[in-house]
Enzyme design. Structure first.
Site, mmCIF file in Angstrom:
data_model
loop_
_atom_site.group_PDB
_atom_site.id
_atom_site.type_symbol
_atom_site.label_atom_id
_atom_site.label_comp_id
_atom_site.label_asym_id
_atom_site.label_seq_id
_atom_site.Cartn_x
_atom_site.Cartn_y
_atom_site.Cartn_z
ATOM 1 N N ASP A 235 4.007 -17.973 -22.677
ATOM 2 C CA ASP A 235 2.763 -18.085 -21.911
ATOM 3 C C ASP A 235 1.572 -18.375 -22.822
ATOM 4 O OD1 ASP A 235 2.438 -15.669 -23.167
ATOM 5 O OD2 ASP A 235 1.861 -14.559 -21.375
ATOM 6 N N TRP B 46 5.864 -14.960 -17.756
ATOM 7 C CA TRP B 46 7.214 -15.258 -18.267
ATOM 8 C C TRP B 46 7.308 -16.701 -18.775
ATOM 9 C CZ3 TRP B 46 5.722 -15.089 -13.262
ATOM 10 C CH2 TRP B 46 6.043 -16.168 -12.434
ATOM 11 N N GLU C 284 -4.481 -16.464 -8.887
ATOM 12 C CA GLU C 284 -4.767 -17.903 -8.821
ATOM 13 C C GLU C 284 -5.997 -18.276 -9.657
ATOM 14 O OE1 GLU C 284 -2.473 -19.662 -7.803
ATOM 15 O OE2 GLU C 284 -1.374 -18.306 -6.483
#
Ligand code: ARG
Ligand code: ZN
Ligand code: CA
Length: 334
Positions: A262, A254, A243
């Site tokens: 990405d 992905w 996070e």
């Protein structure tokens, strides 16, 4: 105001140049040979050429002023120790705990443990970094030069058993805890349980475009925070690593699409998210090209024990947002 500042900078450069020239001429009377005074005059020509160019080009003047301001900002941060000599930025962290049960009221020791995991993972000293496959060692981030320091923990009892991703935990008016100055602190909210579209989630984060907004930060469900007492297979503190990766501008590996992007070139394009503990090597084919994928990256969805690296390209994105000119440049110890 900007014009005044610019004028002052230009004047100080010109006067410095002139007085140096004068004193040099006085010390070195005319001489046929190439004297050090001549060398100095040649060096000084760059400055004169620059002044000519600046005079006739407002855009160039603007770039010059911005560049000097950024340089001064960086030098100041170094001087004040807000950025360490090796460029490491230490991000101050405020942990906001919303608990119903005592188990959800995670201990100070467990919070310290989580900060330790973040520091190890972001500096590449995590013990399981030794498991990085040889083919990915060359593109491993190692030390991202970002570290974390806990500066405050705020606790609040609640009657709520489950929270949504609507940011209520970040609002005192909704039973949550208001963020502490989100421009300057990474706020982490711990709640007992979190769901999104009817499914339990481990956590969620805001990206850097939200820097400083009231809802800016990371939310994590208590069972997946820290290590001691956390729920297997998400009990190694890697939900926070993942996070905080988003918070520092990293996307899912992905690219949140089939064979998505990405925005990092050294993470091989992969078809989709991976779960559990995949066996290496794992091959995916995208646009007819077969690649061994980096499922052990923190930005995939594998179990905590199966993720242990960031890539060099991801490090560049992280450094870009915490740099003195980046969206998260406010994250500094004071
Ligand atoms: N946002 C993801 C989720 O809520 C977090 C995935 C973290 N992965 C992990 N191994 N801890 O599912
Ligand atoms: Zn994610
Ligand atoms: Ca990639």
């Amino acid at each position: 105001m900007k014009k005044l500042l610019f004028g002052a900078i230009v004047l100080s450069f010109m006067s410095a140049c002139n007085s140096d020239n004068m004193s040099n001429q006085n010390e070195n009377p005319a001489n046929e040979e190439v004297s050090s005074a001549d060398m100095f005059k040649r060096g000084c020509a760059s400055e004169e050429v620059r002044q000519e160019a600046l005079k006739s080009n407002a855009q160039l003047r603007q770039k010059f002023v911005t560049l000097e301001a950024n340089t001064e900002k960086f030098a100041n941060e170094l001087k004040l120790g807000k950025v360490l000599a090796d460029g490491t930025v230490e991000i101050p962290v405020v942990v906001n705990v919303l608990y119903k049960t005592t188990a959800e009221n995670v201990s100070d020791a467990r919070i310290a443990e989580q900060i330790e995991v973040l520091n190890a993972d972001f500096t590449g000293i995590n013990a399981d970094a030794s498991k990085i496959p040889a083919e990915f060692q060359t593109v491993s981030a190692g030390d991202t030069k970002v570290k974390f320091r806990l500066v405050n923990t705020i606790r609040k009892a609640t009657s709520k058993t489950s929270w949504a991703t609507n940011d209520d935990m970040k609002k005192a008016s909704k039973g949550g805890i208001d963020a502490t100055n989100p421009s300057n602190y990474l706020n982490i909210w711990i709640v007992g349980k979190m769901t999104s579209q009817g499914r339990t989630i481990l956590g969620y984060a805001t990206f850097p475009e939200s820097a400083g907004l009231w809802n800016d930060g990371v939310a994590i469900a208590a069972p997946y925070f820290g290590k001691t007492g956390a729920a297997s297979p998400f009990n190694l503190g890697r939900t926070a690593t993942h996070e905080v990766g988003h918070y520092l501008n990293l996307r899912h590996i992905w690219g949140d699409a089939s064979c998505g992007n990405d925005q990092v070139t050294d993470t091989p394009t992969q078809t989709t998210a991976n779960y559990g503990k995949p066996t290496y090597p794992l091959y995916n084919t995208c646009s007819g090209v077969q690649r061994s994928v980096m499922f052990m990256n923190y930005m995939d969805y594998v179990d905590d024990a199966a993720m242990f690296m960031f890539s060099a390209g991801q490090k560049a994105r992280v450094q870009s947002v915490v740099a003195s000119t980046g969206a998260r440049s406010g994250l500094r110890l004071y």
